[in-house]
Design a protein around this motif. Structure first.
Motif, PDB file in Angstrom:
ATOM      1  N   ILE A  80     -10.237   8.137   6.213  1.00 12.32           N
ATOM      2  CA  ILE A  80      -9.286   7.040   5.983  1.00 12.32           C
ATOM      3  C   ILE A  80      -7.974   7.314   6.691  1.00 12.32           C
ATOM      4  N   ALA A 144     -13.533  -3.023   2.717  1.00 11.76           N
ATOM      5  CA  ALA A 144     -14.113  -3.513   3.979  1.00 11.76           C
ATOM      6  C   ALA A 144     -13.727  -2.610   5.151  1.00 11.76           C
ATOM      7  N   ASN A 168     -12.346  -7.645  -0.743  1.00 14.88           N
ATOM      8  CA  ASN A 168     -11.297  -6.903  -0.027  1.00 14.88           C
ATOM      9  C   ASN A 168      -9.991  -7.671  -0.062  1.00 14.88           C
ATOM     10  N   ARG A 169      -8.860  -6.924  -0.014  1.00 17.88           N
ATOM     11  CA  ARG A 169      -7.538  -7.587  -0.006  1.00 17.88           C
ATOM     12  C   ARG A 169      -7.303  -8.296   1.306  1.00 17.88           C
ATOM     13  N   ASP A 170      -7.505  -7.575   2.408  1.00 20.75           N
ATOM     14  CA  ASP A 170      -7.225  -8.101   3.746  1.00 20.75           C
ATOM     15  C   ASP A 170      -8.333  -9.094   4.146  1.00 20.75           C
ATOM     16  N   LYS A 173     -10.182  -8.576   7.666  1.00 26.88           N
ATOM     17  CA  LYS A 173     -11.182  -7.501   7.627  1.00 26.88           C
ATOM     18  C   LYS A 173     -12.409  -7.946   6.839  1.00 26.88           C
TER      19      LYS A 173
HETATM   20  P1  ATR Z   1     -12.052   3.861   5.960  1.00 32.66           P
HETATM   21  O1  ATR Z   1     -12.219   3.494   7.379  1.00 32.66           O
HETATM   22  O2  ATR Z   1     -12.066   5.311   5.700  1.00 32.66           O
HETATM   23  O3  ATR Z   1     -12.985   3.112   5.056  1.00 32.66           O
HETATM   24  P2  ATR Z   1      -9.913   2.025   5.772  1.00 32.66           P
HETATM   25  O4  ATR Z   1     -10.439   1.259   6.949  1.00 32.66           O
HETATM   26  O5  ATR Z   1      -8.448   2.261   5.694  1.00 32.66           O
HETATM   27  O6  ATR Z   1     -10.581   3.426   5.631  1.00 32.66           O
HETATM   28  O7  ATR Z   1     -10.428   1.286   4.479  1.00 32.66           O
HETATM   29  C1  ATR Z   1      -9.900   1.518   3.245  1.00 32.66           C
HETATM   30  C2  ATR Z   1     -10.313   0.379   2.319  1.00 32.66           C
HETATM   31  O8  ATR Z   1      -9.639   0.593   1.064  1.00 32.66           O
HETATM   32  C3  ATR Z   1      -9.894  -0.994   2.810  1.00 32.66           C
HETATM   33  O9  ATR Z   1     -10.903  -1.904   2.487  1.00 32.66           O
HETATM   34  C4  ATR Z   1      -8.640  -1.269   1.996  1.00 32.66           C
HETATM   35  O10 ATR Z   1      -8.392  -2.624   1.759  1.00 32.66           O
HETATM   36  P3  ATR Z   1      -7.538  -3.553   2.784  1.00 32.66           P
HETATM   37  O11 ATR Z   1      -8.419  -3.743   3.990  1.00 32.66           O
HETATM   38  O12 ATR Z   1      -7.333  -4.795   2.042  1.00 32.66           O
HETATM   39  O13 ATR Z   1      -6.291  -2.772   3.092  1.00 32.66           O
HETATM   40  C5  ATR Z   1      -9.013  -0.616   0.695  1.00 32.66           C
HETATM   41  N1  ATR Z   1      -7.866  -0.333  -0.148  1.00 32.66           N
HETATM   42  C6  ATR Z   1      -6.961   0.674   0.001  1.00 32.66           C
HETATM   43  N2  ATR Z   1      -6.044   0.620  -1.002  1.00 32.66           N
HETATM   44  C7  ATR Z   1      -6.398  -0.435  -1.792  1.00 32.66           C
HETATM   45  C8  ATR Z   1      -5.862  -1.010  -2.986  1.00 32.66           C
HETATM   46  N3  ATR Z   1      -4.771  -0.498  -3.581  1.00 32.66           N
HETATM   47  N4  ATR Z   1      -6.478  -2.087  -3.530  1.00 32.66           N
HETATM   48  C9  ATR Z   1      -7.594  -2.602  -2.955  1.00 32.66           C
HETATM   49  N5  ATR Z   1      -8.154  -2.102  -1.822  1.00 32.66           N
HETATM   50  C10 ATR Z   1      -7.561  -1.037  -1.256  1.00 32.66           C
END
Ligand code: ATR
Length: 298
Positions: A80, A144, A168-170, A173
């Protein structure tokens, strides 16, 4: 890309006396147990290799990969938040990494950085141990990012899954990952955290719930409550520190089965080790190195 050939004789005395450096890059990375696990394996096989952790912030990835080239790093893991972005800065992708659009393992093959995805195996191996049949089941994935992409590739190899819901929030993505899932042949459905009633309703129907987000790493409250988990479900949290995340506590209080994050860590680690060294991973050594810190989970 040709399939990986691994020496399964598991020789205790390795022929390779050269020194090599491996690492993990990510942010946060301080919590990572990958150095512990891989260094234990190198030591056991008398390999003069070492593995360290490097914090690489989100806007520093390109330069950091160039620095790793400069020092001729032998290989590295990616965590991450870089698993997707890293695909832009390496030279080649394995078929699986290319399918997922995400990389967690890079090998320096004579100056060429080749990206692999061992998360797919890392995620699927512990799931397959508990879930022999995927026929007509519904699945919920939280997140995501790169790990979520790996989960979709793994699940796409199973026949007749009814639906895979992804939340997912975003939104951008989310729509990209839904597209990936559907391209892979899954029936992928987007969900929003904001619609918590619907999310809870869907979640209680899902036989398998996988948290691929980093939520839990800082001991946060989980994204789902125990009311949203069915007793017949399996809940997998890829967060491995703390070992018992709030999500897994919720799953336990709902009487569901749990899969600990360390199980994915170990399985992806075995595969990364084999890609880097061509040797069979000393699984018990790696497992003991890891669980020595955690203690056996109950
Ligand atoms: P990796 O590639 O290791 O999976 P990443 O691409 O940064 O890491 O993905 C992290 C995931 O955790 C993402 O889906 C992120 O959501 P967003 O795309 O909406 O940012 C999710 N995530 C991290 N913190 C979060 C939180 N507090 N609440 C909900 N989702 C979270």
């Amino acid at each position: 890309m040709s399939s990986l050939s691994v020496d399964t004789s598991n020789q205790k005395v390795a022929a390779d006396k050269s020194s090599k450096t491996f690492c993990i890059i990510g942010d946060p990375v301080e919590h990572s147990f990958s150095p512990l696990m891989h260094n234990a394996a190198f030591k056991y096989l008398n390999l003069n290799y070492s593995y360290i952790a490097f914090k690489v912030k989100v806007n520093e990835l390109k330069e950091s990969v160039e620095s790793l080239r400069d020092i001729n790093v032998a290989g590295f893991n990616v965590t991450i938040p870089h698993k997707v972005e890293i695909t832009r800065y390496i030279d080649r992708l394995s078929d699986e990494a290319s399918l997922a659009g995400a990389v967690n393992t890079v090998k320096n093959e004579n100056g060429i950085f080749v990206g692999y995805n061992t998360d797919i195996y890392g995620l699927m191996a512990p799931i397959e141990e508990r879930l022999p049949d995927f026929e007509c089941i519904e699945i919920l994935i939280l997140g995501a990012g790169g790990s979520s992409r790996a989960a979709l590739v793994g699940l796409s190899r199973k026949k007749n899954i009814k639906s895979v819901f992804v939340v997912n929030r975003d939104k951008q993505k989310l729509s990209k990952i839904i597209e990936l899932g559907n391209t892979l042949g899954l029936n992928c459905v987007p969900m929003e955290y904001a619609d918590d009633e619907k999310l809870s309703q869907i979640s209680t129907r899902c036989k398998l719930i996988i948290n691929t987000t980093s939520v839990g790493l800082a001991n946060e409250k989980s994204l789902l409550s125990s009311d949203s988990i069915h007793s017949e479900s399996i809940v997998f949290d890829i967060v491995y520190k703390p070992i018992m995340t709030n999500l897994l506590e919720c799953a336990r209080s709902a009487h569901a089965k749990v899969i600990f994050g360390y199980e994915m860590l170990l399985n992806q680690g075995y595969k990364s080790f084999e890609i880097w060294t061509g040797l069979k991973a000393p699984q018990e050594v790696m497992r003991k190195a890891l669980l020595g810190i955690f203690g056996e989970p109950r």
